[in-house]
Design a protein around this motif. Sequence first.
Motif, PDB file in Angstrom:
ATOM      1  N   ARG A 160       0.613  -1.310  -0.161  1.00 30.53           N
ATOM      2  CA  ARG A 160      -0.080   0.469   0.188  1.00 30.53           C
ATOM      3  C   ARG A 160       0.710   1.302  -0.491  1.00 30.53           C
ATOM      4  O   ARG A 160       2.030   1.215   0.734  1.00 30.53           O
ATOM      5  CB  ARG A 160      -0.836   0.049   1.755  1.00 30.53           C
TER       6      ARG A 160
ATOM      7  N   HIS B  78       2.995  -2.711   5.709  1.00 31.27           N
ATOM      8  CA  HIS B  78       2.059  -3.044   4.284  1.00 31.27           C
ATOM      9  C   HIS B  78       3.197  -2.160   3.545  1.00 31.27           C
ATOM     10  O   HIS B  78       3.304  -2.140   2.009  1.00 31.27           O
ATOM     11  CB  HIS B  78       0.548  -2.746   4.080  1.00 31.27           C
TER      12      HIS B  78
ATOM     13  N   ASP C 168      -1.397  -9.581   3.794  1.00 27.78           N
ATOM     14  CA  ASP C 168      -2.530  -9.990   4.739  1.00 27.78           C
ATOM     15  C   ASP C 168      -3.357 -11.588   3.929  1.00 27.78           C
ATOM     16  O   ASP C 168      -3.367 -11.006   2.718  1.00 27.78           O
ATOM     17  CB  ASP C 168      -4.022  -8.677   4.920  1.00 27.78           C
TER      18      ASP C 168
ATOM     19  N   GLU D  97      -3.779 -10.682  14.764  1.00 25.26           N
ATOM     20  CA  GLU D  97      -4.144 -10.425  13.789  1.00 25.26           C
ATOM     21  C   GLU D  97      -3.825 -11.868  12.676  1.00 25.26           C
ATOM     22  O   GLU D  97      -2.125 -11.886  12.343  1.00 25.26           O
ATOM     23  CB  GLU D  97      -3.323  -9.161  12.632  1.00 25.26           C
TER      24      GLU D  97
ATOM     25  N   HIS E 289      -1.587 -11.024   9.027  1.00 21.07           N
ATOM     26  CA  HIS E 289      -0.689 -10.150   8.296  1.00 21.07           C
ATOM     27  C   HIS E 289       0.582 -11.597   8.731  1.00 21.07           C
ATOM     28  O   HIS E 289       1.161 -11.144   9.639  1.00 21.07           O
ATOM     29  CB  HIS E 289      -0.903  -9.097   9.584  1.00 21.07           C
TER      30      HIS E 289
HETATM   31 ZN   LIG Z   1      -1.721  -6.260   7.201  1.00 19.16          ZN
END
Ligand SMILES: [Zn+2]
Length: 230
Positions: free
Chosen positions: A109, A151, A158, A200, A203
């Motif tokens: 990202r 990211h 993910d 998470e 991730h």
């Molecule tokens: Zn993530």
Amino acid sequence: MNKKTEKRKERSRFRILVLVFIAAFIMTVAGDMLHKDFGGYFIKEATMENGRELILVNSENKVPEDFETELVTLTNGEKVDSLIYPRLQEMFDDMRAEGYYPQVVSGYRDSEKQEDIFENKYAAFRGEGYSKKEARKLTEKWVAEPGTSEHETGLAVDINPDREKSGNEVYKWLEKNAHKYGFIKRYPEEKTEITGIADESWHYRYVGEKAAKVMKEKNLCLEEYIEYIS
Ligand SMILES: [Zn+2]
């Protein structure tokens, strides 16, 4: 002391009091607004002294301005750094061969996208009725602030099950095997205090096979591992 001097003193005392009050008011009201900007100034740039794959990016270490990624686009349009691509591919191939169907739902990202995600999450918490302060705290627990997300390095992905073919067993497989391919579950439940990010299960972060193996064996998160090798 004459009356004039006394009055002057009183007046200046009053002025100081007013100034203190105004300062306190501004700090309280603007605190939330300024938090982000002030935060930014105090975050240091993450270093690559332990190698590119061991760059530590978190709320205290942001992605360096000059960090460059060479991106590879996956079949579903998500992008990852070319450094992690072969191992990710290999891991997914092995998973599919065993009947597990993972997919990368979020790879690289840029900071703008991270900002959007952060703002959307914050707005959602506000919509649920949380105060500005509470909403920000909750958002920070789930979404890294722009500049502080892994990211943005392209080294993290993910991974969710392809729901048509697989279920949560994909997460279990990853937890057990990802280190063999150089990936680690970056935010384990028992390390939340250190990572600052809630558990998470999806991730995964590429750190290289050697580091991943040690981290798995010694049960260290990346923050702990960096300290361990320093
Ligand atoms: Zn993530």
